[in-house]
Write an enzyme that holds these catalytic residues in place. Structure first.
Site, short mmCIF file in Angstrom:
data_model
loop_
_atom_site.label_atom_id
_atom_site.label_comp_id
_atom_site.label_asym_id
_atom_site.label_seq_id
_atom_site.Cartn_x
_atom_site.Cartn_y
_atom_site.Cartn_z
N LYS A 64 5.25 13.57 16.17
CA LYS A 64 4.71 13.21 15.01
C LYS A 64 4.73 12.13 14.86
O LYS A 64 5.54 10.87 15.37
CB LYS A 64 6.56 13.64 14.82
CG LYS A 64 6.23 14.09 12.99
CD LYS A 64 5.77 13.21 12.17
CE LYS A 64 5.90 11.91 11.72
NZ LYS A 64 5.63 11.25 11.01
N CYS A 69 7.90 -5.04 16.01
CA CYS A 69 8.50 -5.44 16.34
C CYS A 69 9.18 -6.47 17.65
O CYS A 69 10.26 -6.79 17.46
CB CYS A 69 9.53 -4.25 16.61
SG CYS A 69 9.15 -3.83 18.13
N PHE A 71 3.77 2.94 12.82
CA PHE A 71 2.09 3.01 12.33
C PHE A 71 1.91 1.73 12.70
O PHE A 71 0.62 1.36 12.95
CB PHE A 71 2.29 2.52 10.83
CG PHE A 71 2.78 1.45 10.57
CD1 PHE A 71 1.98 -0.15 10.36
CD2 PHE A 71 4.02 1.89 9.80
CE1 PHE A 71 2.67 -0.91 9.98
CE2 PHE A 71 4.83 0.49 9.23
CZ PHE A 71 3.69 -0.80 9.56
N SER A 82 11.89 1.45 11.88
CA SER A 82 12.72 1.09 11.46
C SER A 82 14.66 0.71 11.75
O SER A 82 14.62 2.32 12.10
CB SER A 82 13.05 0.71 10.09
OG SER A 82 13.23 1.85 9.91
N GLU A 107 14.21 -8.11 8.18
CA GLU A 107 12.84 -8.15 9.00
C GLU A 107 11.82 -7.90 8.18
O GLU A 107 11.85 -6.72 6.95
CB GLU A 107 13.05 -6.71 9.61
CG GLU A 107 12.07 -6.67 10.66
CD GLU A 107 12.38 -4.97 10.87
OE1 GLU A 107 11.16 -5.17 12.50
OE2 GLU A 107 12.52 -3.96 10.39
N GLU A 149 1.89 9.11 9.41
CA GLU A 149 1.39 9.73 8.57
C GLU A 149 -0.08 8.91 7.82
O GLU A 149 -0.24 8.84 8.02
CB GLU A 149 2.09 10.28 7.87
CG GLU A 149 2.63 9.44 6.94
CD GLU A 149 3.91 9.34 6.96
OE1 GLU A 149 4.30 8.91 6.36
OE2 GLU A 149 4.36 9.60 8.04
#
Length: 497
Positions: free
Chosen positions: A173, A281, A149, A226, A382, A176
């Site tokens: 993909k 990240c 995202f 992640s 994290e 969402e």
């Protein structure tokens, strides 16, 4: 309410699964759209379209592929404000940050435009009498990408432009949580002349992910997200015989030596820790202050942190927007709430922050934690939010041991005026991307992005030369055209004489 659909075989396709996900405006907390989740059959339809398109696209000339990509780059440039607005509306980041995301994604499109040079093969003549050996790279077939995202346009562009430039077809993909930007990327690719079925998008959740990982016609999978999910992606994809590159999480350290320009270091710590609300990240989440720099550096960071303007991403005055969801905001806030009990000093507390007129938005102020023990959750996990930890060490050696002891090895940076110290650091530190007075050392498009340790699963990094290698397979051809005088039978082992 608008429903975001799949993009399959060059056209919108409505979901028939009956399952939907909510898409929020993080600045208001209101649901603005919904996205239809793919069923297994819908994923299969996207893969079938990609497989059919590969028959022609994989054999298309490099000139044909690059002509489409050049047109695509032109359209992306013309629509960059529109794409950035979609990112801000669904992710929440400020418009200038969203524009930067689009620009960094376009770097890979530009790299893909030059794929003709990157795919040149090699030839060795006369390796033996009248024997030549050549090596070439060919596409894999249907490949797929699963993207996060936090960069809904850039990370997809890290993947599919190179993949299709190499002759593959692609199934994406996206997250969402903010699916509109990648959908618009597919529309523009079609407008640029990309044949139907070469780029497909399936919206969805774990159902779509698992089907991608299991599908026998998908040759390779790229992932950014992640660490726990990256591990899952790698294991599941390899189980089904696929090539995989899975980029995981991070805990990036910024080492500040006593000779550093502390004003510059404080500015860069703010930019790297709180930009995009820390949902990167490559964000700096730990500053390691060496020697007697700690008090002064923390004071300068705190002064700047308290002055940051937080608000809706659509407001030109805003420097930081909201977080992606209410649940994520609350999770990030919980680390600040528990930090003091675990031995840290809370210098700036951003929890409970609200923006006037946007009280239901997913806003969180920036937080600064000093003297954080390495056993504290805020250091170990994290956080993926606007929380910066400061750890004190007495020496460089203690600092490098601390950084190398982290289970992550994505990115790191050193701030110093000492060239010898910087050179030593870049050779000794155990991380895939290193900055010297650069806090977020994300490589340019023609170098590859990727970390070490629990930040990368798979052998190859993303984009750059590693990306091209990932989306192609090598073939070596040994050729001999006999002279008319050659002949006879010889059952001995072939030699290079």
């Amino acid at each position: 309410m608008k429903t975001i659909t799949h993009w399959i075989d060059g056209k919108p396709v409505e979901s028939t699964s009956g399952r939907f996900g909510a898409v929020y405006d993080p600045a208001t907390g209101a649901q603005e759209k919904q996205v239809g989740f793919a069923s297994v059959d819908e994923v299969d339809a996207a893969v079938a379209a990609a497989k059919a398109a590969y028959e022609r696209w994989g054999a298309a000339s490099l000139a044909k592929r690059t002509s489409v990509l050049f047109k695509y780059r032109e359209l992306l440039d013309a629509h960059r404000d529109e794409i950035a607005a979609l990112i801000t509306a669904e992710h929440g980041k400020v418009h200038s940050d969203a524009l930067g995301e689009v620009a960094r994604g376009m770097e890979i499109v530009e790299l893909a435009c030059g794929i003709s040079v990157q795919l040149k093969g090699e030839l060795s003549t006369e390796v033996a009498t009248r024997v030549d050996v050549s090596s070439i790279r060919q596409p894999l077939g249907v490949v797929a990408g699963i993207t996060p995202f936090n960069f809904p346009a850039m990370v997809p562009m890290w993947m599919f432009p190179l993949a299709i430039a190499c002759g593959n077809t692609f199934v994406l993909k996206p997250s969402e949580k903010d699916p509109s930007a990648s959908y618009r990327l597919a529309e523009l690719a079609s407008e640029a002349g990309l044949p139907d079925g070469v780029l497909n998008i399936v919206q969805g959740d774990k159902v779509a992910v698992d089907r991608i990982l299991e599908h026998p016609d998908i040759e390779a999978v790229s992932f950014v997200g992640s660490t726990p999910i990256a591990k899952y992606i790698q294991l599941k994809a390899v189980e089904h015989g696929k090539r995989v590159q899975a980029l995981g999480g991070a805990k990036n350290h910024m080492l500040v030596l006593p000779d550093a320009d502390l004003d510059y270091a404080a500015d860069q710590a703010i930019n790297a820790a709180y930009g995009s609300a820390g949902e990167r990240c490559m964000a700096v989440s730990v500053v390691v202050a060496v020697g007697d720099t700690g008090d002064e550096l923390v004071g300068r960071i705190a002064e700047r942190a308290k002055a940051l303007r937080i608000g809706p991403g659509t407001d030109p005055e805003s420097e930081m927007g909201p977080l992606i969801t209410r649940e994520h905001r609350d999770k990030v806030a919980s680390y600040v709430a528990s930090a003091a009990a675990q031995g840290a000093e809370v210098v700036v507390d951003g929890t409970g922050y609200t923006v006037a007129g946007h009280e239901d938005g997913f806003f969180l102020g920036v937080s600064l934690l000093d003297k954080v023990p390495v056993t504290a959750d805020a250091y170990r996990d994290e956080i993926f939010g606007p929380v910066l930890c400061v750890v004190r060490t007495e020496t460089y050696d203690e600092a490098i041991a601390l950084i190398n002891g982290s289970r992550w090895g994505n990115g790191t940076a050193i701030f110093t005026r000492d060239g010898g110290a910087a050179r030593r650091f870049q050779l000794e530190v155990k991380a895939g991307m290193v900055g010297v007075n650069v806090p977020i050392p994300v490589p340019v498009g023609y170098h590859s992005f990727g970390g070490w340790k629990d930040s990368l699963f798979g052998d190859l990094h993303i984009y750059g030369n590693d990306g091209i290698a990932f989306y192609t397979q090598g073939k070596v051809i040994t050729t001999r055209w006999p002279d008319p005088s050659d002949g006879g039978i010889n059952l001995g082992f072939p030699s290079h004489s």
